[in-house]
Design a protein around this motif. Structure first.
Motif, PDB file in Angstrom:
ATOM      1  N   ARG A   1       2.907   2.993  70.741  1.00  0.00           N
ATOM      2  CA  ARG A   1       4.061   2.912  71.509  1.00  0.00           C
ATOM      3  C   ARG A   1       5.048   1.845  71.435  1.00  0.00           C
ATOM      4  O   ARG A   1       6.144   1.745  71.554  1.00  0.00           O
ATOM      5  CB  ARG A   1       3.589   2.970  73.149  1.00  0.00           C
ATOM      6  N   HIS A   2       4.271   0.660  70.582  1.00  0.00           N
ATOM      7  CA  HIS A   2       4.955  -0.658  70.182  1.00  0.00           C
ATOM      8  C   HIS A   2       5.820  -0.512  68.961  1.00  0.00           C
ATOM      9  O   HIS A   2       6.611  -0.988  68.672  1.00  0.00           O
ATOM     10  CB  HIS A   2       4.013  -1.714  70.033  1.00  0.00           C
ATOM     11  N   ASP A   3       5.481   0.762  68.259  1.00  0.00           N
ATOM     12  CA  ASP A   3       6.121   1.329  67.026  1.00  0.00           C
ATOM     13  C   ASP A   3       6.246   2.544  66.652  1.00  0.00           C
ATOM     14  O   ASP A   3       5.396   3.000  65.983  1.00  0.00           O
ATOM     15  CB  ASP A   3       5.514   0.317  65.859  1.00  0.00           C
ATOM     16  N   LEU A   4       7.148   3.488  67.297  1.00  0.00           N
ATOM     17  CA  LEU A   4       6.957   4.780  67.269  1.00  0.00           C
ATOM     18  C   LEU A   4       7.990   5.241  66.365  1.00  0.00           C
ATOM     19  O   LEU A   4       9.118   5.321  66.761  1.00  0.00           O
ATOM     20  CB  LEU A   4       7.168   5.574  68.701  1.00  0.00           C
TER      21      LEU A   4
ATOM     22  N   VAL B   1      11.553  11.362  74.036  1.00  0.00           N
ATOM     23  CA  VAL B   1      10.938  10.115  73.667  1.00  0.00           C
ATOM     24  C   VAL B   1       9.913   9.964  74.767  1.00  0.00           C
ATOM     25  O   VAL B   1      10.385   9.850  76.068  1.00  0.00           O
ATOM     26  CB  VAL B   1      12.020   9.108  73.535  1.00  0.00           C
TER      27      VAL B   1
ATOM     28  N   GLU C   1       6.758   5.897  77.803  1.00  0.00           N
ATOM     29  CA  GLU C   1       6.081   4.595  77.923  1.00  0.00           C
ATOM     30  C   GLU C   1       6.312   3.878  76.163  1.00  0.00           C
ATOM     31  O   GLU C   1       5.766   2.933  76.131  1.00  0.00           O
ATOM     32  CB  GLU C   1       4.407   4.725  77.455  1.00  0.00           C
ATOM     33  N   THR C   2       7.397   4.503  75.558  1.00  0.00           N
ATOM     34  CA  THR C   2       7.652   3.690  74.256  1.00  0.00           C
ATOM     35  C   THR C   2       8.438   2.287  74.569  1.00  0.00           C
ATOM     36  O   THR C   2       9.271   2.269  75.326  1.00  0.00           O
ATOM     37  CB  THR C   2       8.756   5.054  73.456  1.00  0.00           C
TER      38      THR C   2
ATOM     39  N   LEU D   1      11.089   2.044  69.230  1.00  0.00           N
ATOM     40  CA  LEU D   1      11.603   3.450  68.549  1.00  0.00           C
ATOM     41  C   LEU D   1      12.099   3.137  67.344  1.00  0.00           C
ATOM     42  O   LEU D   1      13.225   2.164  67.059  1.00  0.00           O
ATOM     43  CB  LEU D   1      12.573   3.905  69.324  1.00  0.00           C
TER      44      LEU D   1
ATOM     45  N   ALA E   1      15.961  11.135  70.605  1.00  0.00           N
ATOM     46  CA  ALA E   1      15.583   9.810  70.057  1.00  0.00           C
ATOM     47  C   ALA E   1      17.322   9.154  69.816  1.00  0.00           C
ATOM     48  O   ALA E   1      17.373   8.131  70.054  1.00  0.00           O
ATOM     49  CB  ALA E   1      14.968   9.942  68.857  1.00  0.00           C
TER      50      ALA E   1
END
Length: 785
Positions: free
Chosen positions: A190-193, A204, A207-208, A211, A230
């Motif tokens: 989720r820290h780099d989707l 999206v 919890e992202t 993005l 997105a």
């Protein structure tokens, strides 16, 4: 007598693993080196094509993480100034670096401890706190696997969190290979989707956190003309500058002071609202910029029924010593039941510092009617009805100090007595006239002081801008220059400290002007550590610098000053811990959770050797035991030092085997009692003291990534060979005592008064019983509202 430390103790004394090991040679102005506070930066590479994406990234970062404002390294191949200005309008701490290395220029940002590398194709949607708290390796979110089935790190465009040891060109090669190198700390996806995963217009995930779009072919566009989820998420942060500023300034809850100031000013220039002016003024107040706070607040026209605005303006005017105006606005603020307790406590403090005890009691009683538990009002409501008679005793000295009482800081209770012991055993009202440091030094105070033999100012960290701020001196003694110049008796400044935190600074020329007048007027000017000496000398003209000398805090030689002192025959099998929570943001930064976890580990390990107890200097310090129990399931017995008289504080410290403290006097007082100490460094003054006694290894930064293990190891060395540790403390006291004796002999000459303690040779010297400096004087005022 002293003994040679054992190998274990010597290792503790000379340890170099701590960030504070270089304290003895670090300059006093390099406060980050002294405290070990982490320097964090974001980094992003952008060119003319990707600049719009960078601006969107900056907006999203601010609006989703309003309390975050670290340095931002804008890496570019040669953008024009106009393009750089567009980024600088959105962020106050942009540093532009021209480079041909692209995002890998971040590997050369060696001045930082942590660098978070982002891309201009990213949008921040959630809390990035976990990235700021990461302490090891190279943080990266693992992406879709290679054909072999192994996951991979998308280092050329994905998120990277680089720690100092990985800021090297070789890191790029390590990350470029197949698979996941051992240096990588995997982060949740989720820290780099990547948007490419959101096929067919998938929403999206809530919890992202970040993005990443990654190119035109990966935009995640839905069918037809409709934007994908997105794209809609990114579009929320594509806005004009003023819309962005308004959105940020309208956010609820805490915001970063530097970022709020940066974004609010252009809006205020075009017409301020009352709420925005107040928000900006509160930021200025937190930073000690009281004049700017007043100017901002007076630039708008409030209604009478806006009590929070009037309370803020009244407090700012009070800090500028504009007392009549302050009283008017504070009275308007009392109309609101929600604001009245704070407004009445301010009014009571204002009356007290102006010498009007009757009005102070009246305002305090009204404040108690509004809020029965208000500490300031309770303290001021108990002021005695009749002042003590002003009858100068034979050879009586005046003493400007913070006279703490009640449940105020235990260290501040001890300080006045320790200073007075330097002049002899009698510390009571027969020998001493108390002059409360925060009370306006007016004609009445001047007359009383000039009727004495001399005036002593100190000790303690009085050079501090934001404790009882005033516009007369801009430090804690509320004295106008004109009154200072009219003092006719000899004046000595004794063991005062320059108490500014890392990240805090005096922002007013008034302090420098007052300091110069004070040094010129003083017959003796002694500061309590060499760090303070260096900082203060730098503020003075060359002609005055040599007047500033080193005088250790008298608490560090208590056993040699106190009449009839005897060392304990046996000590309790205990370790006392103290932590401090005033200005917690300046102390811990993003590392409080880390600090608490490391302390939990240390407490568990120390508990195998001794009983660990907690010794708070103020009620607020007890937050540590509550957080430790809630977060880590550890319950510590509490010994509230703030409830003890001075003799009780000394007894607690002299009978324990080790004190681990974060407050300055949680180290200096037990050291002065002959007890081994370890310091949890969150303020430069602790490092200054350890440098003065040549024991930097007795300190550990609260930010140290291995704090728990190192603290347990160093404490074990001191506990396992305790006799050698005590002998080392007594040996470290000796040069402080010799400096003190030499200075006291000089004080005897320049003040023209006998200084009995100058002739003392060590502990156990008989002398008459002394009285507490608190006898015969009104209770002091609690700092909190």
């Amino acid at each position: 007598m002293t003994a040679s430390p054992t190998a274990a103790t010597a290792a503790t004394n000379t340890a170099t693993a701590s960030p504070t090991a270089a304290t003895a040679t670090a300059t006093a102005t390099d406060t980050a080196a002294l405290t070990g506070r982490r320097r964090i930066a974001f980094a992003c590479h952008a060119d003319e094509d990707t600049l719009p994406g960078l601006l969107t990234l900056l907006r999203s970062l601010a609006l989703t993480n309003p309390r975050v404002c670290e340095d931002f390294l804008l890496l570019h191949p040669g953008l024009p100034e106009s393009a750089l200005d567009a980024a600088r309008r959105l962020h106050p701490r942009i540093t532009a670096r021209r480079t041909r290395l692209g995002r890998w220029e971040a590997l050369r940002a060696h001045e930082y401890d942590t660098v978070i590398v982002l891309g201009p194709d990213m949008v921040v949607l959630g809390d990035i706190g976990p990235l700021l708290r990461l302490r090891h390796g190279v943080g990266a979110a693992l992406q879709l696997p290679l054909p072999s089935g192994e996951p991979r790190v998308q280092a050329d465009e994905g998120l990277l969190v680089l720690q100092r040891e990985w800021l090297a060109d070789s890191t790029r090669a390590r990350l470029a290979g197949d698979g996941v190198p051992g240096c990588v700390v995997p982060l949740d996806g989720r820290h780099d989707l990547p948007v490419r995963r959101l096929h067919g217009g998938l929403p999206v995930p809530e919890e992202t956190v970040i993005l990443r779009f990654g190119g035109a072919e990966d935009t995640g566009t839905g069918h037809g003309e409709e934007r994908s989820p997105a794209e809609r998420a990114r579009a929320r942060y594509e806005m004009a500058d003023d819309d962005f500023r308004t959105a940020y300034c309208s956010l609820p809850g805490p915001r970063h002071p530097a970022l709020l100031t940066h974004l609010a000013r252009p809006l205020l220039e075009r017409g301020a609202t009352v709420d925005l002016a107040r928000a900006l003024a509160l930021v200025h107040t937190e930073e000690g910029r009281y004049r700017e706070a007043v100017e901002v607040l007076l630039s708008v026209t409030p209604r009478a029924d806006q009590p929070r605005f009037h309370e803020t303006l009244g407090s700012a005017l009070m800090a500028e010593s504009r007392h009549a105006e302050a009283e008017t606005h504070l009275l308007l603020a009392t109309a609101s039941p929600a604001v009245a307790p704070k407004a009445f406590s301010r009014l009571a403090r204002l009356a007290w510092l102006r010498g009007d005890d009757e009005s102070a009691r009246a305002y305090a009683r009204e404040g108690l009617d509004a809020e029965p538990v208000n500490r300031t009002c309770r303290s001021l409501a108990l002021l005695p009805g009749e002042p003590a008679p002003d009858v100068p005793g034979d050879g009586q000295l005046a003493h400007v100090a913070l006279f703490a009482s009640g449940q105020e800081n235990a260290g501040d209770k001890v300080l006045p007595e320790a200073v007075r012991l330097c002049f002899g055993a009698d510390t009571g009202p027969r020998r001493w006239l108390p002059v409360p440091v925060h009370r306006l030094f007016d004609e009445v105070a001047l007359e009383r002081v000039n009727a004495r033999r001399a005036l002593v100012v100190g000790g303690g960290g009085l050079f501090l801008p934001d404790t009882w701020p005033n516009g007369n001196s801009a430090w804690q003694w509320n004295v106008p220059d004109a009154m200072l110049e009219r003092i006719t008796v000899p004046l000595a400044v004794l063991a005062v400290g320059y108490n500014v935190f890392d990240g805090q600074a005096y922002r007013r020329t008034r302090f420098t002007e007052s300091l110069r007048t004070l040094v010129e007027k003083s017959a003796f000017f002694g500061l309590r550590n060499h760090g303070s000496v260096e900082r203060v000398r730098a503020l003075l003209p060359p002609s005055l610098r040599e007047k500033v000398r080193y005088q250790p805090c008298p608490t560090t030689v208590l056993s040699r000053l106190s009449p009839g002192w005897t060392d304990p025959v046996r000590r309790d099998d205990t370790v006392l811990i103290n932590c401090a929570y005033d200005r917690a943001g300046l102390r811990f930064g993003h590392d409080y959770g880390h600090f608490l976890a490391e302390m939990a580990a240390a407490v568990r390990e120390l508990g195998k050797r001794a009983e660990v107890r907690y010794a708070p200097h103020t009620p607020a310090d007890e937050r540590f035991v509550h957080d430790l129990r809630r977060e880590h399931g550890i319950a510590l017995p509490v010994e509230p030092l703030y409830d003890l008289p001075n003799a009780g504080i000394y007894e607690r410290f002299r009978r324990t085997r080790l004190v681990i403290g974060m407050r300055g006097h949680a180290g200096m007082i037990p050291f002065g009692c002959g007890t081994p100490v370890l310091s949890l460094i969150s303020h430069p003054k602790l490092a200054y003291f350890l440098a003065d006694i040549d024991r930097p290894g007795w300190g550990l930064s609260v930010h140290d990534r291995d704090l728990g293990a190192k603290l347990a190891e160093r404490a074990a060395a001191l506990l396992d060979d305790h006799d050698a540790a005590v002998a080392d403390v007594l040996g470290r006291q000796r040069p402080l005592w010799e400096t003190t004796r030499a200075n006291l002999a000089e004080l005897e000459r320049c003040l023209g008064v006998p200084v009995e303690a100058a002739h003392l040779t060590g502990p156990g010297v008989p002398a008459p019983a002394h009285r507490s400096p608190h006898e015969g004087r009104p209770p002091s005022v609690t700092f909190g509202a």
